[in-house]
Motif scaffolding. Sequence first.
Motif, mmCIF file in Angstrom:
data_model
loop_
_atom_site.group_PDB
_atom_site.id
_atom_site.type_symbol
_atom_site.label_atom_id
_atom_site.label_comp_id
_atom_site.label_asym_id
_atom_site.label_seq_id
_atom_site.Cartn_x
_atom_site.Cartn_y
_atom_site.Cartn_z
ATOM 1 N N GLN A 146 12.813 70.000 20.338
ATOM 2 C CA GLN A 146 13.595 69.765 19.141
ATOM 3 C C GLN A 146 13.520 68.283 18.781
ATOM 4 O OE1 GLN A 146 17.909 70.169 19.299
ATOM 5 N NE2 GLN A 146 17.916 71.117 17.282
ATOM 6 N N GLY A 206 15.315 68.329 13.749
ATOM 7 C CA GLY A 206 16.244 69.422 13.999
ATOM 8 C C GLY A 206 15.639 70.774 14.332
ATOM 9 N N GLU A 207 14.460 71.066 13.862
ATOM 10 C CA GLU A 207 13.893 72.389 14.093
ATOM 11 C C GLU A 207 13.393 72.534 15.523
ATOM 12 O OE1 GLU A 207 10.473 73.090 11.707
ATOM 13 O OE2 GLU A 207 10.065 75.056 12.567
ATOM 14 N N LEU A 208 13.724 73.629 16.177
ATOM 15 C CA LEU A 208 13.185 73.893 17.508
ATOM 16 C C LEU A 208 11.766 74.417 17.374
ATOM 17 C CD1 LEU A 208 16.327 73.996 18.273
ATOM 18 C CD2 LEU A 208 15.530 75.376 20.206
#
Lengths: 116, 116
Positions: free
Chosen positions: A39, A43-45
Amino acid sequence: AQKVTQAQTEISVVEKEDVTLDCVYETRDTTYYLFWYKQPPSGELVFLIRRNSFDEQNEISGRYSWNFQKSTSSFNFTITASQVVDSAVYFCALSDRGSTLGRLYFGRGTQLTVWP
Amino acid sequence: DVKVTQSSRYLVKRTGEKVFLECVQDMDHENMFWYRQDPGLGLRLIYFSYDVKMKEKGDIPEGYSVSREKKERFSLILESASTNQTSMYLCASSLRVGAGSNQPQHFGDGTRLSIL
């Protein structure tokens, strides 16, 4: 019960150092799957790898490598020659045949900071 | 590539408001998930869904509800927002391949929700 422990909350290294992120898991099942996610600050995993319990071969992908050891219930992640862009939170996760409907069990994550 | 889209990156709402967080995926995945992420606590599962109109409670469903009227869309609803629901919310989807789970979840960018 399924459980994933990432004991390292935060790690700081200087660029070009090697760093290993630890992951210890618990499951009663003999068939299970382990995952690593990254991450970044955005913010995006991001999915990195999936490993099933019958494949204990270590995996290498560029600067990334994973060491799966059933004897110690560990699935550790090593970054070789770290770079600033590796700075992120890294999550380890587990699913097994008892996992309801595609559910993953996540560790609490390790914040990696790589300094220039 | 799988695309999971969350309707807002940042959202500010007031205590007591009804809040809707929307998530859409474009890969015809059966499973969809809502998590919240808080510092030191990792990802905690709120609700998940394995089919249209089907839902399952995760670990922290209190104060939330969900709706899945179409396969591609999974909405998280805060019935009466409270300040302790200020958090980062992450949506994910995955393919269902029978019993157990070996499919990675694909995540959206997250919605950072502030309740004032």
